[in-house]
Design an enzyme around this catalytic site. Structure first.
Site, PDB file in Angstrom:
ATOM      1  N   VAL A   3      46.841  37.533  28.646  1.00 55.05           N
ATOM      2  CA  VAL A   3      48.057  36.745  28.836  1.00 55.05           C
ATOM      3  C   VAL A   3      48.042  35.438  28.032  1.00 55.05           C
ATOM      4  O   VAL A   3      49.031  34.711  28.002  1.00 55.05           O
ATOM      5  CB  VAL A   3      48.343  36.443  30.326  1.00 55.05           C
ATOM      6  CG1 VAL A   3      48.599  37.723  31.083  1.00 55.05           C
ATOM      7  CG2 VAL A   3      47.226  35.619  30.947  1.00 55.05           C
ATOM      8  N   TYR A  52      34.659  34.779  37.123  1.00 49.59           N
ATOM      9  CA  TYR A  52      35.761  35.531  36.515  1.00 49.59           C
ATOM     10  C   TYR A  52      36.693  34.605  35.731  1.00 49.59           C
ATOM     11  O   TYR A  52      37.011  34.849  34.564  1.00 49.59           O
ATOM     12  CB  TYR A  52      36.529  36.275  37.606  1.00 49.59           C
ATOM     13  CG  TYR A  52      37.837  36.874  37.157  1.00 49.59           C
ATOM     14  CD1 TYR A  52      37.867  37.978  36.317  1.00 49.59           C
ATOM     15  CD2 TYR A  52      39.052  36.333  37.579  1.00 49.59           C
ATOM     16  CE1 TYR A  52      39.069  38.533  35.896  1.00 49.59           C
ATOM     17  CE2 TYR A  52      40.253  36.884  37.177  1.00 49.59           C
ATOM     18  CZ  TYR A  52      40.259  37.979  36.329  1.00 49.59           C
ATOM     19  OH  TYR A  52      41.456  38.514  35.919  1.00 49.59           O
ATOM     20  N   SER A  61      42.308  38.205  29.441  1.00 47.20           N
ATOM     21  CA  SER A  61      41.836  39.533  29.841  1.00 47.20           C
ATOM     22  C   SER A  61      41.142  40.313  28.727  1.00 47.20           C
ATOM     23  O   SER A  61      40.564  41.374  28.993  1.00 47.20           O
ATOM     24  CB  SER A  61      42.998  40.362  30.395  1.00 47.20           C
ATOM     25  OG  SER A  61      43.365  39.886  31.663  1.00 47.20           O
ATOM     26  N   LYS A  92      37.617  41.030  29.452  1.00 46.04           N
ATOM     27  CA  LYS A  92      37.268  42.160  30.308  1.00 46.04           C
ATOM     28  C   LYS A  92      36.651  43.318  29.516  1.00 46.04           C
ATOM     29  O   LYS A  92      35.894  44.117  30.071  1.00 46.04           O
ATOM     30  CB  LYS A  92      38.509  42.652  31.057  1.00 46.04           C
ATOM     31  CG  LYS A  92      39.110  41.605  31.993  1.00 46.04           C
ATOM     32  CD  LYS A  92      40.450  42.062  32.564  1.00 46.04           C
ATOM     33  CE  LYS A  92      41.092  40.984  33.412  1.00 46.04           C
ATOM     34  NZ  LYS A  92      42.428  41.383  33.921  1.00 46.04           N
ATOM     35  N   TYR A 110      47.774  47.307  30.954  1.00 50.21           N
ATOM     36  CA  TYR A 110      48.297  47.366  32.318  1.00 50.21           C
ATOM     37  C   TYR A 110      49.323  48.490  32.463  1.00 50.21           C
ATOM     38  O   TYR A 110      49.101  49.593  31.965  1.00 50.21           O
ATOM     39  CB  TYR A 110      48.872  46.004  32.741  1.00 50.21           C
ATOM     40  CG  TYR A 110      47.958  44.861  32.407  1.00 50.21           C
ATOM     41  CD1 TYR A 110      46.667  44.817  32.944  1.00 50.21           C
ATOM     42  CD2 TYR A 110      48.343  43.839  31.550  1.00 50.21           C
ATOM     43  CE1 TYR A 110      45.799  43.784  32.641  1.00 50.21           C
ATOM     44  CE2 TYR A 110      47.478  42.792  31.241  1.00 50.21           C
ATOM     45  CZ  TYR A 110      46.218  42.779  31.789  1.00 50.21           C
ATOM     46  OH  TYR A 110      45.369  41.761  31.484  1.00 50.21           O
TER      47      TYR A 110
END
Length: 307
Positions: free
Chosen positions: A261, A191, A63, A66, A243
């Site tokens: 992760v 993705y 992530s 992102k 998050y």
């Protein structure tokens, strides 16, 4: 400030935390990663890098990618991007279907999975093909890292694709609400592919420098995004980068940051430096347990935070 001394102290003090937490075994390719690894790198505006641990070991950035896709999409679409993705903390797990249903297919922010899938969709609409979209994302990361050797891990990519049922569900749900322009299969493949990019902490800390300097690389002088766009990316990293533990991270570390992760975390100290850590065992929120602790220790020992 003696960064070498600070990092040496962290390397010793972090040892008890390296045995805590668990790797992201729901992605089979990540379940076999050596869980005892640890690395940390700090890169200054003059290019000097300080590192401890296995700082040249490449790992799946997951992530953290992102940050780069959000940056590219924001640069292309500007304020129009927020019609399709929000900028508020989620308060829910990063792969929540419930929140997405409740909010009619508009993800809370670009860093939860649904938000990053929408961001990937916007890039696919712009670049037209899945290959071109991935190549443009990879080229951007190579440019900000000043490293042409960065690539992706095919095994991780296929492992995510073959087990990514919830992400497919998120994409299909958004498609049903009209918030996905391209084919679900193409978006999700793109993705998963950018999440499977591999980098070391040295490469990541170099790649984040432009966000510590208002969108401009302090070494090369190249401007990647505007001052305002860099401000927006950093703000979302601070409020949404971990998050539903983003408040915890802001409270204990006090720096804009983004986790993955795969065990990596990046953080920026505006006008000074960027930092990357890696430790595969995760806490209950899906963030690197020892990595989070290392950044908290760095903030305490250096006195650096945005507050």
């Amino acid at each position: 400030m003696d960064i070498n001394k600070i990092l040496s102290e962290i390397e010793e003090e972090i040892k008890p935390f390296l045995q805590q937490g668990k790797v992201a075994d729901y992605i089979p390719a990540l379940a076999h990663v050596d869980p005892d690894q640890f690395a940390m790198s700090v890169t200054l505006f003059d290019g000097t890098t300080y590192s401890i641990g296995c700082s040249d070991t490449k790992f799946s950035i997951q992530s953290i990618s992102k940050v780069f896709t959000f940056t590219k999409s924001l640069n292309i679409y500007s304020k129009d991007l927020y019609k399709r993705v929000g900028k508020e903390p989620s308060g829910n797990p990063f792969n929540s279907l419930v929140q997405l249903e409740y909010e009619k297919g508009i993800p809370r922010n670009p860093f939860i999975n649904a938000g990053a899938i929408v961001i990937t969709d916007t890039l696919l609409s712009h670049y037209k093909t899945t290959n071109d979209t991935f190549e443009k994302i990879l080229d951007f990361i190579k440019n900000v890292a000043h490293n042409d050797d960065i690539t992706y891990d095919e095994e991780v990519y296929l492992s995510e694709y073959n087990h990514g049922y919830r992400n497919l569900a998120l994409a299909n749900l958004m498609k049903s609400f009209g918030n996905l322009e391209n084919e679900v299969e193409d978006v999700v493949r793109s993705y998963f592919k950018h999440c499977s990019i591999t980098m070391s902490t040295q490469e990541l800390s170099r790649a984040m420098l432009f966000l510590a300097n208002h969108g401009t690389d302090p070494i090369s002088g190249e401007k990647f995004i505007t001052d305002n766009q860099a401000k927006r990316v950093n703000a979302v990293m601070l409020t949404c980068g971990h998050y539903d533990a983003s408040g915890e991270f802001a409270f204990h570390v006090g720096l804009p940051g983004k986790s993955g992760v795969g065990g990596g975390i990046v953080a920026v100290v505006p006008k000074l430096m960027s930092i990357a850590v890696f430790s595969p065992r995760l806490n209950s929120w899906g963030n690197s347990l020892a990595g989070t602790q290392a950044l908290e220790l760095f903030s305490q020992k250096s006195g650096l935070s945005v507050f």
